[in-house]
Design a protein around this motif. Sequence first.
Motif, mmCIF file in Angstrom:
data_model
loop_
_atom_site.group_PDB
_atom_site.id
_atom_site.type_symbol
_atom_site.label_atom_id
_atom_site.label_comp_id
_atom_site.label_asym_id
_atom_site.label_seq_id
_atom_site.Cartn_x
_atom_site.Cartn_y
_atom_site.Cartn_z
ATOM 1 N N ARG A 84 47.130 54.667 43.292
ATOM 2 C CA ARG A 84 46.726 53.323 43.738
ATOM 3 C C ARG A 84 47.873 52.356 43.505
ATOM 4 N NH1 ARG A 84 40.603 52.789 41.096
ATOM 5 N NH2 ARG A 84 39.917 54.859 41.784
ATOM 6 N N GLU B 255 48.684 49.431 42.250
ATOM 7 C CA GLU B 255 48.151 48.375 41.399
ATOM 8 C C GLU B 255 49.299 47.765 40.617
ATOM 9 O OE1 GLU B 255 44.237 48.586 39.882
ATOM 10 O OE2 GLU B 255 44.390 50.774 39.685
ATOM 11 N N ARG C 59 47.053 51.242 33.097
ATOM 12 C CA ARG C 59 46.888 51.088 34.547
ATOM 13 C C ARG C 59 48.195 51.482 35.220
ATOM 14 N NH1 ARG C 59 43.022 48.792 37.234
ATOM 15 N NH2 ARG C 59 42.213 47.657 35.449
HETATM 16 MG MG MG Z 1 40.461 49.385 39.800
#
Ligand code: MG
Length: 418
Positions: A103, A105, A111
């Motif tokens: 992803r 991000e 993350r």
């Molecule tokens: Mg998320």
Amino acid sequence: MQDILPAQKQIFRLIEDTVRDVLAAYGYLEVGLPQIEQTRLFQRSVGENTDIVEKEMYTFDDRNGDSLTLRPEGTAGCVRFAEENGLLYNQIQRLWYSGAMFRYERPQKGRYRQFEQIGAECFGMPGPDIDAELLLLNARIWRRLGLDGEISLELNSLGSPEARNQYESKLVDYLQTYKTDLDEDSQRRLESNPLRILDSKIDRTRDILKGAPLLSEFLDDDSREHFETLCGLLEDIGVAYRINPTIVRGLDYYNRTVFEWVTDSLGAQGTVCAGGRYDGLVEQLGGRSTPGVGFAMGLDRLALMLAEQQELDSKVDVYLVSQGDAARAGALKLAEMLRDQLPGTNVLVHCGGGKFKAQLKKADISGAQLAVILGEDEMSSGSVGVKSLRISGEQVEINQSELVAWCSEYFSKEKVVG
Ligand code: MG
Ligand code: ATP
């Protein structure tokens, strides 16, 4: 995207081994899914207006001009897989898979743009019993990892798609009156994906949400009963949970039960496992109506939690040093013999030459119990030096043919002592 160093990789491996064990104990079967799917699959399942599809996917055209995407999550691909392989119609399935998800991000602790998930998906079971089983399975994993004190369960029900839509329009009505006070993301979501506003981390928006209508007031009767039965099952079996009405999940396909396992120990990246029911998804993707429920756990976040507790365990038992061309070949050969005849013994061969003294220093640093020493003299007499690096520091010369038996006896004695 992260580089995973050996100490970290060892923790990932420990988590994977534990999760694999627990999944097997509940009868789940592992499947292998591709890391790339057609972009359309995610648009149709995760939803056009979700963060994931709007701005987080790695999408590209292949040489044929087909739009493909590095999978941002596993459920859509697993549903496609199960449907295409004929695993759904009139069947009950408990499946799991592991691997990288992608992803785009903003990277931060916990993350990443490539991260590891283990996911499980169950098909063909409409009742709350399987929801409860999944949560029991998760709870067992936390216990096995020694993390049960730090991870807790938050539950919600999204109800039927109709109930959810009805609620959504009430929520929009309420939020419209505060529109200019909402943060920018939430203002945008008011048009595209209003439920996601509930999940906002912005203080001012959260204050406004305190007065918002509650999703639970809009639940249809069947969903309410499903949810109450699930809560009852969890109480009977002794799984602690908290109902959190703001859990809506970032993907469009969920209905009824949704849950997150959360921790305080990772700052803003506090969800280590999340999932729920997606009874409409199979049909939405072109299959026959089939209930589904599953979860995905983020291994990177679990690894961060475990990192504080673990030390790198790089076990070397025997370290071979040599000098001269003949001895170098001899050392490689003896090491093969040790690995053949003493399975479970970790053998490291010094490669790259150097003086004996320097090589033995490396042997010491490696943590090995024994150094096996092979020079030109040993090669011509068929012998080998063996030095105990930890206990006595003593060195003996033995016949090369006795090496396996000698090491085997040494390690069995050491075990008794240890
Ligand atoms: Mg998320
Ligand atoms: P978050 O709210 O933290 O963004 P999410 O709702 O997007 O999570 P899911 O799609 O439900 O996450 O994925 C399940 C789990 O995968 C998460 O609970 C988390 O542990 C992990 N995960 C999701 N995105 C990332 C990421 N970018 N980096 C590391 N782990 C992630």
